[in-house]
Design a protein around this motif. Structure first.
Motif, PDB file in Angstrom:
ATOM      1  N   VAL A   1     -34.305 -10.397 -19.337  1.00 11.90           N
ATOM      2  CA  VAL A   1     -35.356 -11.291 -18.847  1.00 11.90           C
ATOM      3  C   VAL A   1     -34.731 -12.570 -18.290  1.00 11.90           C
ATOM      4  CG1 VAL A   1     -37.339 -12.692 -19.532  1.00 11.90           C
ATOM      5  CG2 VAL A   1     -37.096 -10.377 -20.422  1.00 11.90           C
ATOM      6  N   GLY A   2     -33.713 -13.078 -19.013  1.00 12.27           N
ATOM      7  CA  GLY A   2     -33.026 -14.289 -18.574  1.00 12.27           C
ATOM      8  C   GLY A   2     -32.407 -14.118 -17.192  1.00 12.27           C
ATOM      9  N   LEU A   3     -31.771 -12.949 -16.975  1.00 14.34           N
ATOM     10  CA  LEU A   3     -31.169 -12.683 -15.662  1.00 14.34           C
ATOM     11  C   LEU A   3     -32.233 -12.674 -14.572  1.00 14.34           C
ATOM     12  CD1 LEU A   3     -28.440  -9.884 -15.868  1.00 14.34           C
ATOM     13  CD2 LEU A   3     -28.164 -12.311 -15.318  1.00 14.34           C
ATOM     14  N   LEU A   4     -33.372 -12.023 -14.862  1.00  9.66           N
ATOM     15  CA  LEU A   4     -34.458 -11.958 -13.879  1.00  9.66           C
ATOM     16  C   LEU A   4     -34.944 -13.368 -13.517  1.00  9.66           C
ATOM     17  CD1 LEU A   4     -36.502  -8.929 -15.281  1.00  9.66           C
ATOM     18  CD2 LEU A   4     -35.472  -9.058 -13.000  1.00  9.66           C
ATOM     19  N   LEU A   5     -35.098 -14.224 -14.542  1.00 10.18           N
ATOM     20  CA  LEU A   5     -35.615 -15.567 -14.272  1.00 10.18           C
ATOM     21  C   LEU A   5     -34.577 -16.424 -13.545  1.00 10.18           C
ATOM     22  CD1 LEU A   5     -37.667 -16.308 -17.518  1.00 10.18           C
ATOM     23  CD2 LEU A   5     -38.463 -15.491 -15.291  1.00 10.18           C
ATOM     24  N   LEU A   6     -33.329 -16.238 -13.904  1.00 19.56           N
ATOM     25  CA  LEU A   6     -32.255 -16.948 -13.217  1.00 19.56           C
ATOM     26  C   LEU A   6     -32.264 -16.575 -11.728  1.00 19.56           C
ATOM     27  CD1 LEU A   6     -30.070 -18.873 -14.214  1.00 19.56           C
ATOM     28  CD2 LEU A   6     -28.507 -16.937 -14.386  1.00 19.56           C
ATOM     29  N   PHE A   7     -32.441 -15.282 -11.483  1.00 16.69           N
ATOM     30  CA  PHE A   7     -32.498 -14.802 -10.111  1.00 16.69           C
ATOM     31  C   PHE A   7     -33.733 -15.369  -9.398  1.00 16.69           C
ATOM     32  CE2 PHE A   7     -32.467 -11.734  -6.651  1.00 16.69           C
ATOM     33  CZ  PHE A   7     -31.111 -11.595  -6.421  1.00 16.69           C
ATOM     34  N   ALA A   8     -34.840 -15.460 -10.155  1.00 17.09           N
ATOM     35  CA  ALA A   8     -36.068 -16.031  -9.579  1.00 17.09           C
ATOM     36  C   ALA A   8     -35.813 -17.469  -9.138  1.00 17.09           C
ATOM     37  CB  ALA A   8     -37.203 -15.981 -10.599  1.00 17.09           C
ATOM     38  N   PHE A   9     -35.040 -18.203  -9.915  1.00 19.29           N
ATOM     39  CA  PHE A   9     -34.725 -19.590  -9.585  1.00 19.29           C
ATOM     40  C   PHE A   9     -33.943 -19.659  -8.264  1.00 19.29           C
ATOM     41  CE2 PHE A   9     -31.821 -23.307 -10.220  1.00 19.29           C
ATOM     42  CZ  PHE A   9     -32.794 -24.294 -10.197  1.00 19.29           C
ATOM     43  N   VAL A  10     -32.965 -18.759  -8.121  1.00 15.52           N
ATOM     44  CA  VAL A  10     -32.174 -18.715  -6.892  1.00 15.52           C
ATOM     45  C   VAL A  10     -33.060 -18.366  -5.699  1.00 15.52           C
ATOM     46  CG1 VAL A  10     -30.325 -17.533  -5.684  1.00 15.52           C
ATOM     47  CG2 VAL A  10     -30.068 -18.086  -8.092  1.00 15.52           C
ATOM     48  N   MET A  11     -33.906 -17.348  -5.885  1.00 12.48           N
ATOM     49  CA  MET A  11     -34.774 -16.932  -4.782  1.00 12.48           C
ATOM     50  C   MET A  11     -35.735 -18.052  -4.393  1.00 12.48           C
ATOM     51  SD  MET A  11     -33.623 -14.066  -3.882  1.00 12.48           S
ATOM     52  CE  MET A  11     -34.783 -13.568  -2.625  1.00 12.48           C
ATOM     53  N   ALA A  12     -36.167 -18.848  -5.381  1.00 11.59           N
ATOM     54  CA  ALA A  12     -37.066 -19.961  -5.075  1.00 11.59           C
ATOM     55  C   ALA A  12     -36.374 -20.969  -4.157  1.00 11.59           C
ATOM     56  CB  ALA A  12     -37.534 -20.635  -6.361  1.00 11.59           C
TER      57      ALA A  12
ATOM     58  N   VAL B   1     -24.555 -17.690  -8.500  1.00 11.04           N
ATOM     59  CA  VAL B   1     -23.784 -18.902  -8.202  1.00 11.04           C
ATOM     60  C   VAL B   1     -23.598 -19.058  -6.692  1.00 11.04           C
ATOM     61  CG1 VAL B   1     -21.536 -20.008  -8.457  1.00 11.04           C
ATOM     62  CG2 VAL B   1     -22.630 -18.903 -10.428  1.00 11.04           C
ATOM     63  N   VAL B   2     -23.229 -17.950  -6.030  1.00 10.63           N
ATOM     64  CA  VAL B   2     -22.951 -18.030  -4.588  1.00 10.63           C
ATOM     65  C   VAL B   2     -24.212 -18.413  -3.810  1.00 10.63           C
ATOM     66  CG1 VAL B   2     -22.370 -16.657  -2.543  1.00 10.63           C
ATOM     67  CG2 VAL B   2     -21.002 -16.437  -4.638  1.00 10.63           C
ATOM     68  N   LEU B   3     -25.319 -17.722  -4.101  1.00  9.41           N
ATOM     69  CA  LEU B   3     -26.551 -17.977  -3.343  1.00  9.41           C
ATOM     70  C   LEU B   3     -27.063 -19.392  -3.600  1.00  9.41           C
ATOM     71  CD1 LEU B   3     -28.390 -14.551  -3.773  1.00  9.41           C
ATOM     72  CD2 LEU B   3     -27.307 -15.461  -1.701  1.00  9.41           C
ATOM     73  N   LEU B   4     -26.943 -19.831  -4.855  1.00 13.59           N
ATOM     74  CA  LEU B   4     -27.390 -21.182  -5.186  1.00 13.59           C
ATOM     75  C   LEU B   4     -26.535 -22.216  -4.455  1.00 13.59           C
ATOM     76  CD1 LEU B   4     -29.666 -22.184  -6.970  1.00 13.59           C
ATOM     77  CD2 LEU B   4     -28.022 -22.532  -8.806  1.00 13.59           C
ATOM     78  N   ALA B   5     -25.238 -21.950  -4.406  1.00 10.20           N
ATOM     79  CA  ALA B   5     -24.320 -22.887  -3.747  1.00 10.20           C
ATOM     80  C   ALA B   5     -24.598 -22.958  -2.248  1.00 10.20           C
ATOM     81  CB  ALA B   5     -22.874 -22.469  -3.990  1.00 10.20           C
ATOM     82  N   ILE B   6     -25.147 -21.899  -1.682  1.00  7.73           N
ATOM     83  CA  ILE B   6     -25.472 -21.926  -0.255  1.00  7.73           C
ATOM     84  C   ILE B   6     -26.857 -22.528  -0.015  1.00  7.73           C
ATOM     85  CG2 ILE B   6     -25.923 -20.505   1.794  1.00  7.73           C
ATOM     86  CD1 ILE B   6     -23.919 -18.464   0.640  1.00  7.73           C
ATOM     87  N   PHE B   7     -27.848 -22.005  -0.732  1.00  2.00           N
ATOM     88  CA  PHE B   7     -29.227 -22.318  -0.345  1.00  2.00           C
ATOM     89  C   PHE B   7     -29.780 -23.605  -0.940  1.00  2.00           C
ATOM     90  CE2 PHE B   7     -28.929 -17.893   0.903  1.00  2.00           C
ATOM     91  CZ  PHE B   7     -29.476 -17.965   2.171  1.00  2.00           C
ATOM     92  N   ALA B   8     -29.313 -24.028  -2.111  1.00  2.00           N
ATOM     93  CA  ALA B   8     -29.807 -25.300  -2.646  1.00  2.00           C
ATOM     94  C   ALA B   8     -29.410 -26.456  -1.719  1.00  2.00           C
ATOM     95  CB  ALA B   8     -29.314 -25.515  -4.077  1.00  2.00           C
ATOM     96  N   PRO B   9     -28.131 -26.554  -1.297  1.00  2.00           N
ATOM     97  CA  PRO B   9     -27.799 -27.634  -0.351  1.00  2.00           C
ATOM     98  C   PRO B   9     -28.548 -27.506   0.967  1.00  2.00           C
ATOM     99  CG  PRO B   9     -25.810 -26.719  -1.310  1.00  2.00           C
ATOM    100  CD  PRO B   9     -26.939 -25.821  -1.734  1.00  2.00           C
ATOM    101  N   LEU B  10     -28.741 -26.260   1.448  1.00  2.00           N
ATOM    102  CA  LEU B  10     -29.486 -26.086   2.699  1.00  2.00           C
ATOM    103  C   LEU B  10     -30.916 -26.595   2.558  1.00  2.00           C
ATOM    104  CD1 LEU B  10     -28.491 -22.568   4.122  1.00  2.00           C
ATOM    105  CD2 LEU B  10     -28.109 -24.815   5.157  1.00  2.00           C
ATOM    106  N   GLY B  11     -31.548 -26.281   1.426  1.00  2.00           N
ATOM    107  CA  GLY B  11     -32.920 -26.728   1.192  1.00  2.00           C
ATOM    108  C   GLY B  11     -32.996 -28.247   1.129  1.00  2.00           C
ATOM    109  N   VAL B  12     -32.059 -28.848   0.386  1.00  2.91           N
ATOM    110  CA  VAL B  12     -32.028 -30.310   0.260  1.00  2.91           C
ATOM    111  C   VAL B  12     -31.796 -30.947   1.630  1.00  2.91           C
ATOM    112  CG1 VAL B  12     -30.710 -32.242  -0.701  1.00  2.91           C
ATOM    113  CG2 VAL B  12     -31.256 -30.262  -2.134  1.00  2.91           C
ATOM    114  N   TRP B  13     -30.892 -30.338   2.402  1.00  2.00           N
ATOM    115  CA  TRP B  13     -30.587 -30.877   3.735  1.00  2.00           C
ATOM    116  C   TRP B  13     -31.830 -30.829   4.628  1.00  2.00           C
ATOM    117  CZ3 TRP B  13     -30.299 -27.668   8.239  1.00  2.00           C
ATOM    118  CH2 TRP B  13     -29.912 -28.352   9.387  1.00  2.00           C
ATOM    119  N   ARG B  14     -32.559 -29.710   4.566  1.00  2.00           N
ATOM    120  CA  ARG B  14     -33.788 -29.580   5.348  1.00  2.00           C
ATOM    121  C   ARG B  14     -34.810 -30.652   4.943  1.00  2.00           C
ATOM    122  NH1 ARG B  14     -34.461 -27.730  10.209  1.00  2.00           N
ATOM    123  NH2 ARG B  14     -33.282 -25.834  10.500  1.00  2.00           N
ATOM    124  N   TYR B  15     -34.912 -30.856   3.649  1.00  2.00           N
ATOM    125  CA  TYR B  15     -35.887 -31.821   3.141  1.00  2.00           C
ATOM    126  C   TYR B  15     -35.525 -33.219   3.618  1.00  2.00           C
ATOM    127  CZ  TYR B  15     -38.907 -34.248  -0.164  1.00  2.00           C
ATOM    128  OH  TYR B  15     -39.869 -35.046  -0.726  1.00  2.00           O
TER     129      TYR B  15
END
Lengths: 267, 327
Positions: A148-159, A248-262
């Motif tokens: 369940v933890g893995l699924l939610l962690l993945f949900a966080f990345v997808m968000a 880790v990889v997806l978060l490292a890519i998409f979190a900065p991209l999201g912040v940059w867009r914002y």
């Protein structure tokens, strides 16, 4: 000073998450159809296609299917995040937030946090429906919780991917279209519905290294559900580690991209 | 002291195909505790100005301060001082009125209990107490605007930006909104208000600045602007076309100034110094001369008149304004 800034960021993030979750029961159609859509996939594959998809070793298809359905639901929820973001953008809510003396991070952290909670709620309903069609967890409680933890962690990345998509595409209609054009192949080109052995040789590596496959294989592995993998190698032998690497990889890519867009909204 | 100062603001919106110069060297100042009305048609740059001053948008060049703070480098401090109520009502329509106000109060960094009290007070003040626990989706346009304004006030801002606060409201809603805004001004907030209606700027603002193509083209009190435009006019529609010449003689007797004639509509427009008295006089004179009239009215100058006299062109609604306004 730094401590109070962190506390403010946390508090503001929680307030924004509260606001997002408060909206869920006000638009019940969204959650209801997210669940119905997943249940429809369960029924379609358990009763219509399942019989035509032989698993190596003759394992139970329904037990095989459910972890895939959970992963698929979480991947599809990316569209909900993206649409929520464009909706806030087009209705001027983001402008209101940006005019307030709140932590700059809170809009995005609140959004991703609330979407993890929302996904958790949907997972509970889906697990109950899974139990009804014969899916079982054959391992221990800690292993169940780890899955369940893995699924939610993945949900966080997808968000975070959803946040970036929503802020990039900017209109609800386009976001809807683009999300599904991206998310459908992502889940179907994986081990969610069919064992990767059945794919042509040139497609197989793509499906095996797909993060969605890694997540699905990891949960199947943790819960003792059928987990056939043809090839040896990292995806087959270490799905949990591979999932974590993807996170880790997806978060490292998409979190900065999201912040940059914002941030670039003020340009 | 000036609460708001803008000097030479330039903002260019670039897209693949075109470049829109939304602001082209805009200057303005608003003294503390006063109201500036930013008057102009769609696409003139009003919203862009507000968005820059409210820290939502960075100018391409020029500088601006709000409460003495720089809009680019001290944005977060400015956000503690200001309230913004936009052209598009930015409240969450899936939350109740009370929840919206609590949410924005919390994000203004009020503690939870205080945010709750502040929400109660504002709901009372804006006559929304009865609808407080209803989802905003069910509100009327006027209620939504009042809630939007209330949301901007949760942090007790000293400086308030209202972007077209009454656009889309019916006349009753508009008057109600004016009362609310006047109340705020009495409490001493500094207000920058944008509007397309001269009447509204007249009713609410101490000073009016007229914007066109991203620049201020005139500023002054509403009386000064009206004097520049030529004040009120009398419009007469005579019964038959043959009467036009005789009517003009009657209408312009003892007055100087231009008159305009619309032959097709049989309409004559003349300046009306003296307002209603002049109108009564003209009616009697026309009657004595036995000139039949279909319609006669005293007309106040509109935004169009202001534009016509200042720029020589009407306040056209720029077709390409969708891109430049709002975004």
């Amino acid at each position: 000073m730094a401590g109070s800034a962190v506390r403010q960021a946390l508090e503001d993030g929680l307030v924004v998450a509260w606001r997002n979750l408060k909206r869920v029961p006000r638009i019940p159609e969204l959650a209801v159809f997210a669940i119905l859509q997943s249940i429809m996939f369960v029924l379609l594959f358990a009763f219509v296609f399942g019989g035509a998809i032989p698993l190596p070793g003759g394992a139970s298809y329904r037990e095989y299917l459910m972890p895939g359905i959970f992963a698929q639901t979480i991947v599809f929820a990316t569209a909900t995040t993206a649409i929520g973001m464009t909706d806030d953008l087009s209705k001027g809510i983001l402008d209101r937030f940006r005019s307030l003396p709140m932590a700059r991070s809170a809009v995005l952290s609140g959004r991703t946090l609330s979407d993890v909670v929302y996904n958790g709620g949907i997972l509970i309903v889906l697990m109950l429906s899974g139990l009804a069609v014969g899916w079982r967890v054959h391992t221990s409680v800690p292993e169940f919780l780890a899955g369940v933890g893995l699924l939610l962690l993945f949900a966080f990345v997808m968000a975070w991917i959803g946040v970036w998509l929503g802020l990039t595409l900017r209109t609800v209609e386009v976001t809807q279209q683009v999300s599904f054009t991206v998310l459908f192949p992502l889940t179907f080109l994986s081990n969610v519905f069919v064992p990767t052995q059945s794919l042509p040789w040139w497609l197989r590596p793509l499906a095996e290294w797909n993060p969605v496959s890694a997540l699905t294989a990891a949960t199947r592995h943790l819960w003792g559900n059928p987990n056939p993998f043809a090839a040896s190698g990292l995806p087959a032998e270490h799905p949990i580690e591979l999932t974590l690497i993807w996170v880790v990889v997806l978060l490292a890519i998409f979190a900065p991209l999201g912040v940059w867009r914002y941030r670039s909204m003020s340009r | 002291m000036s609460a708001i100062v803008a000097e030479g603001l330039v903002k260019i919106y670039r897209s693949r195909k075109s470049e829109v110069r939304a602001l082209d060297g805009l200057d303005l100042t608003v003294a503390e505790g006063t109201v500036l009305g930013l008057l102009g048609p769609n696409g003139a740059g009003k919203t862009t100005t507000v968005r820059i001053l409210a820290t939502l948008l960075r100018p391409d060049s020029g500088r601006a301060t709000v409460g003495g703070l720089d809009v680019v480098h001290q944005a977060q401090q400015i956000r503690r001082l200001i309230g913004l109520s936009g052209q598009y009502a930015a409240v969450d329509e899936n939350l109740t009125g009370r929840e919206n106000l609590w949410l924005f109060g919390r994000l203004y960094q009020l503690p939870s209990a205080e945010a709750r009290r502040r929400a109660d007070d504002l709901l009372e003040q804006f006559e929304l107490a009865d609808a407080a626990d209803r989802v905003v989706k069910t509100y009327s346009g006027g209620m939504r605007r009042r809630l939007d304004l209330a949301s901007a006030l949760t942090g007790r801002p000293r400086i308030l930006f209202l972007d077209e606060p009454t656009t889309g409201l019916d006349p009753r809603g508009r008057l109600g909104m004016w009362d609310v805004i006047r109340g705020l001004v009495d409490e001493g907030v500094t207000l920058l208000l944008t509007t397309q209606y001269l009447e509204e700027a007249d009713a609410l603002a101490n000073t009016i600045a007229v914007v066109d193509h991203g620049r201020i083209i005139a500023r002054g009190t509403s009386d000064e602007l009206k004097a520049q435009v030529g004040g009120e006019r009398i419009e007469v529609v005579v019964h038959t076309r043959d009467d036009i010449a005789r009517a003009i003689v009657v209408l312009t007797a003892g007055m100087d100034g231009d008159h305009t004639i619309d032959e097709h509509m049989r309409k004559i427009t003349v300046p009306a110094r003296g307002g209603a008295q002049r109108l009564a006089h003209v009616v009697r004179e026309l009657d004595d001369a036995q000139i039949g009239i279909d319609d006669i009215a005293l007309r106040r100058p509109t935004l169009d008149d202001v534009f016509l006299s200042l720029t020589g062109h009407a306040a056209e609604v720029a077709a390409a304004s969708g891109a430049s306004d709002g975004r």
